[in-house]
Enzyme design. Structure first.
Site, PDB file in Angstrom:
ATOM      1  N   ASP A  90       0.863  -1.183   0.000  1.00 26.52           N
ATOM      2  CA  ASP A  90       0.000   0.000   0.000  1.00 26.52           C
ATOM      3  C   ASP A  90       0.900   1.234   0.000  1.00 26.52           C
ATOM      4  O   ASP A  90       1.549   1.536   1.004  1.00 26.52           O
ATOM      5  CB  ASP A  90      -0.898   0.025   1.245  1.00 26.52           C
ATOM      6  CG  ASP A  90      -2.003  -1.018   1.203  1.00 26.52           C
ATOM      7  OD1 ASP A  90      -1.904  -1.965   0.407  1.00 26.52           O
ATOM      8  OD2 ASP A  90      -2.958  -0.900   2.001  1.00 26.52           O
ATOM      9  N   LYS A 153      -6.916   3.324  -2.922  1.00 24.28           N
ATOM     10  CA  LYS A 153      -7.258   3.285  -1.500  1.00 24.28           C
ATOM     11  C   LYS A 153      -7.522   4.699  -1.016  1.00 24.28           C
ATOM     12  O   LYS A 153      -6.802   5.634  -1.382  1.00 24.28           O
ATOM     13  CB  LYS A 153      -6.106   2.639  -0.730  1.00 24.28           C
ATOM     14  CG  LYS A 153      -6.275   2.593   0.786  1.00 24.28           C
ATOM     15  CD  LYS A 153      -5.083   1.883   1.412  1.00 24.28           C
ATOM     16  CE  LYS A 153      -5.070   2.021   2.924  1.00 24.28           C
ATOM     17  NZ  LYS A 153      -3.884   1.379   3.546  1.00 24.28           N
ATOM     18  N   LYS A 182     -10.127   0.109  -2.110  1.00 28.83           N
ATOM     19  CA  LYS A 182      -9.968  -0.187  -0.686  1.00 28.83           C
ATOM     20  C   LYS A 182     -10.368   1.041   0.120  1.00 28.83           C
ATOM     21  O   LYS A 182      -9.850   2.134  -0.105  1.00 28.83           O
ATOM     22  CB  LYS A 182      -8.528  -0.583  -0.367  1.00 28.83           C
ATOM     23  CG  LYS A 182      -8.287  -0.816   1.138  1.00 28.83           C
ATOM     24  CD  LYS A 182      -6.865  -1.293   1.418  1.00 28.83           C
ATOM     25  CE  LYS A 182      -6.582  -1.372   2.900  1.00 28.83           C
ATOM     26  NZ  LYS A 182      -5.214  -1.871   3.200  1.00 28.83           N
TER      27      LYS A 182
END
Length: 215
Positions: A90, A153, A182
Site C-alpha cells: 500500500d 485506496k 480499498k
C-alpha cells in the site's frame, strides 16, 4: 466464517507497535481468516513467519504516511518489502504533486513502485481523499489505473479524515472494472463496513476487524 472477514486488512500501523502486538495481530487474522494483516515494513518478515500456511496475506506500506519521500526511496522500500515476503504493498501518492496538478509526476511515482511489485503481488495506491478535491480524486484515480495499480485506496488513517461512502462510490465509478477500491480510515463498525462495501469497496483497512466480524 463470516463473509465480511474476507474483505478486511487487519491493520496495525501505530509507531509504538511491538513484536508482541504484531504476533497477536497475526493470531487474530488467522483465527478470523482476514484477507491480510497490514503492518509497518520492519515487521513484514516476522508477520510472514507467523502466518505461514494460514492463507492470510501480508501487506505493508510504502512512502507512509505522507507520500512525500523521493520516488527512488519508495521504489527501494517496495523492493525490500517484496524480498521480505510482502504479498501486498500500500503506497502513498505524491500528494503535493497531485495538488499542483502535476499528474505525470504522480504517475511516474506510482509506476516506479509498480516496477518492484511483481510476481503476482498486489499494489494498492493511497490517494488521501481528505486532501483532494473531487476533480483531483478522479484524475488521480485515472492515473493510478494507467500506472498499473490493482487498487485505489482512500486514506492512510493518519491525516485529516478517513473513508467516506461518497468517496468510495466516486473512486469505484472512476476505476472499475479494471481496478478495485480499498476503503480505509474510520471504519469501526459493521454498519460502516457494509456501507463501504455497498458503495464499491472490495477491501477494508481497519483496526476494528474483530469488532466488525463479531457484530
Amino acid at each position: 466464517m463470516d463473509r465480511i472477514s474476507a474483505f478486511v486488512d487487519h491493520t496495525l500501523l501505530k509507531p509504538q507497535a511491538t513484536g508482541q502486538d504484531i504476533k497477536k495481530l497475526c493470531e487474530e487474522a488467522a483465527k478470523y481468516q482476514f484477507a491480510s494483516v497490514c503492518v509497518n515494513p520492519k515487521f513484514v518478515r516476522f508477520a510472514n513467519e507467523q502466518l505461514k500456511d494460514t492463507g492470510v496475506k501480508v501487506c505493508t506500506v510504502v512512502g507512509f504516511p505522507l507520500g512525500s519521500g523521493k520516488t527512488e526511496i519508495k521504489a527501494m522500500e517496495a523492493k525490500l518489502a517484496a524480498e521480505d515476503g510482502a504479498d501486498e504493498i500500500d503506497m502513498v501518492i505524491d500528494i503535493g504533486a497531485a495538488k499542483e496538478h502535476d499528474f505525470q509526476k504522480v504517475k511516474e511515482d506510482i509506476a516506479a513502485v509498480r516496477e518492484q511489485v511483481r510476481e503476482g503481488r498486489v499494489l494498492k495506491v493511497i490517494i488521501e481523499t481528505c486532501l483532494l478535491t473531487d476533480e483531483e480524486k478522479v484524475k488521480v484515480c485515472q492515473v493510478c489505473k494507467e500506472a498499473g495499480a490493482d487498487f485505489v485506496k482512500t486514506s492512510t488513517g493518519f491525516s485529516a479524515g478517513g473513508a467516506t461512502a461518497q468517496d468510495v462510490k466516486l473512486m469505484f465509478e472512476t476505476v472499475q472494472p479494471e481496478v478495485k477500491v480499498k476503503a480505509s480510515g474510520g471504519i469501526r463498525t459493521r454498519e460502516d463496513a457494509e456501507l463501504m462495501i455497498k458503495n464499491g469497496a472490495s477491501r477494508l483497512g481497519t483496526s476494528a476487524g474483530i469488532v466488525i466480524a463479531a457484530e
